[in-house]
Write a protein that holds these residues in place. Structure first.
Motif, PDB file in Angstrom:
ATOM      1  N   GLU A   3       0.812  -1.217   0.000  1.00 59.55           N
ATOM      2  CA  GLU A   3       0.000   0.000   0.000  1.00 59.55           C
ATOM      3  C   GLU A   3       0.847   1.269   0.000  1.00 59.55           C
ATOM      4  OE1 GLU A   3      -0.596  -2.585   2.031  1.00 59.55           O
ATOM      5  OE2 GLU A   3      -2.533  -3.281   1.357  1.00 59.55           O
ATOM      6  N   PRO A   4       1.907   1.354   0.847  1.00 55.96           N
ATOM      7  CA  PRO A   4       2.713   2.580   0.799  1.00 55.96           C
ATOM      8  C   PRO A   4       3.348   2.830  -0.560  1.00 55.96           C
ATOM      9  CG  PRO A   4       3.150   1.404   2.836  1.00 55.96           C
ATOM     10  CD  PRO A   4       2.311   0.493   1.960  1.00 55.96           C
ATOM     11  N   VAL A   5       3.795   1.773  -1.226  1.00 53.00           N
ATOM     12  CA  VAL A   5       4.399   1.937  -2.547  1.00 53.00           C
ATOM     13  C   VAL A   5       3.332   2.388  -3.547  1.00 53.00           C
ATOM     14  CG1 VAL A   5       5.547   0.749  -4.452  1.00 53.00           C
ATOM     15  CG2 VAL A   5       6.251   0.300  -2.090  1.00 53.00           C
ATOM     16  N   SER A   6       2.153   1.824  -3.465  1.00 54.70           N
ATOM     17  CA  SER A   6       1.060   2.229  -4.344  1.00 54.70           C
ATOM     18  C   SER A   6       0.699   3.689  -4.118  1.00 54.70           C
ATOM     19  CB  SER A   6      -0.177   1.363  -4.095  1.00 54.70           C
ATOM     20  OG  SER A   6       0.081   0.026  -4.396  1.00 54.70           O
ATOM     21  N   LEU A   7       0.673   4.104  -2.858  1.00 52.40           N
ATOM     22  CA  LEU A   7       0.349   5.491  -2.533  1.00 52.40           C
ATOM     23  C   LEU A   7       1.443   6.433  -3.044  1.00 52.40           C
ATOM     24  CD1 LEU A   7      -1.758   7.249  -1.217  1.00 52.40           C
ATOM     25  CD2 LEU A   7      -0.634   6.891   0.966  1.00 52.40           C
ATOM     26  N   ASP A  13       2.075  10.370  -9.654  1.00 48.94           N
ATOM     27  CA  ASP A  13       1.182  10.642 -10.787  1.00 48.94           C
ATOM     28  C   ASP A  13       0.409  11.936 -10.564  1.00 48.94           C
ATOM     29  OD1 ASP A  13       1.975   8.343 -12.093  1.00 48.94           O
ATOM     30  OD2 ASP A  13       0.215   7.170 -11.490  1.00 48.94           O
ATOM     31  N   TYR A  14      -0.129  12.096  -9.371  1.00 47.63           N
ATOM     32  CA  TYR A  14      -0.887  13.318  -9.049  1.00 47.63           C
ATOM     33  C   TYR A  14       0.002  14.553  -9.158  1.00 47.63           C
ATOM     34  CZ  TYR A  14      -5.122  11.000  -7.273  1.00 47.63           C
ATOM     35  OH  TYR A  14      -6.285  10.304  -7.140  1.00 47.63           O
ATOM     36  N   ARG A  15       1.206  14.461  -8.612  1.00 48.21           N
ATOM     37  CA  ARG A  15       2.110  15.613  -8.627  1.00 48.21           C
ATOM     38  C   ARG A  15       2.422  16.037 -10.060  1.00 48.21           C
ATOM     39  NH1 ARG A  15       7.141  14.646  -5.145  1.00 48.21           N
ATOM     40  NH2 ARG A  15       7.161  12.925  -6.592  1.00 48.21           N
ATOM     41  N   ARG A  16       2.646  15.079 -10.939  1.00 44.31           N
ATOM     42  CA  ARG A  16       2.911  15.395 -12.349  1.00 44.31           C
ATOM     43  C   ARG A  16       1.721  16.081 -13.005  1.00 44.31           C
ATOM     44  NH1 ARG A  16       5.973  10.508 -12.233  1.00 44.31           N
ATOM     45  NH2 ARG A  16       4.142   9.274 -12.699  1.00 44.31           N
ATOM     46  N   GLN A  17       0.521  15.770 -12.526  1.00 49.18           N
ATOM     47  CA  GLN A  17      -0.690  16.374 -13.079  1.00 49.18           C
ATOM     48  C   GLN A  17      -1.088  17.659 -12.359  1.00 49.18           C
ATOM     49  OE1 GLN A  17      -3.928  13.492 -13.641  1.00 49.18           O
ATOM     50  NE2 GLN A  17      -2.403  11.904 -13.299  1.00 49.18           N
ATOM     51  N   GLY A  18      -0.329  18.045 -11.342  1.00 47.26           N
ATOM     52  CA  GLY A  18      -0.635  19.259 -10.591  1.00 47.26           C
ATOM     53  C   GLY A  18      -1.708  19.066  -9.533  1.00 47.26           C
ATOM     54  N   LYS A  43       6.202  20.190  -0.067  1.00 48.48           N
ATOM     55  CA  LYS A  43       5.498  21.459   0.101  1.00 48.48           C
ATOM     56  C   LYS A  43       4.671  21.764  -1.140  1.00 48.48           C
ATOM     57  CE  LYS A  43       6.098  26.160   1.569  1.00 48.48           C
ATOM     58  NZ  LYS A  43       7.017  27.183   2.036  1.00 48.48           N
ATOM     59  N   GLY A  44       3.387  21.955  -0.927  1.00 51.77           N
ATOM     60  CA  GLY A  44       2.491  22.287  -2.018  1.00 51.77           C
ATOM     61  C   GLY A  44       1.881  21.101  -2.735  1.00 51.77           C
ATOM     62  N   SER A  45       2.364  19.866  -2.459  1.00 44.72           N
ATOM     63  CA  SER A  45       1.766  18.735  -3.167  1.00 44.72           C
ATOM     64  C   SER A  45       1.372  17.584  -2.250  1.00 44.72           C
ATOM     65  CB  SER A  45       2.697  18.219  -4.260  1.00 44.72           C
ATOM     66  OG  SER A  45       3.833  17.594  -3.706  1.00 44.72           O
ATOM     67  N   LEU A  46       1.920  17.532  -1.028  1.00 46.48           N
ATOM     68  CA  LEU A  46       1.546  16.482  -0.082  1.00 46.48           C
ATOM     69  C   LEU A  46       1.606  17.033   1.327  1.00 46.48           C
ATOM     70  CD1 LEU A  46       0.884  13.533   0.707  1.00 46.48           C
ATOM     71  CD2 LEU A  46       3.342  13.109   0.757  1.00 46.48           C
TER      72      LEU A  46
END
Length: 64
Positions: A3-7, A13-18, A43-46
């Motif tokens: 699960e941690p690796v999947s997260l 993926d989310y960070r690349r998409q903003g 900072k700013g993404s998680l």
């Protein structure tokens, strides 16, 4: 895959998409496991917060 690796992959993926990720209510033990798996605060993404109210406030600040 754990699960941690999947997260971590999801966060990448989310960070690349903003897209920003706010995790609410995770215990210190879970946050430690996530950090050990490579999912660190960005900072700013998680962000980690304690309550859903804090998550809402953090999310609103991130998109402002």
């Amino acid at each position: 895959m754990s699960e941690p690796v999947s997260l971590e992959r999801l966060h990448d993926d989310y960070r690349r998409q903003g897209i920003r990720l706010v995790l609410a209510g995770s215990s210190a033990r879970i946050r430690l496991k996530l950090r050990r798996a490579g999912l660190h605060l960005h900072k700013g993404s998680l962000a980690y917060v304690r309550t859903s109210q804090q998550a809402r406030e953090k999310a609103l600040r991130l998109i402002a």
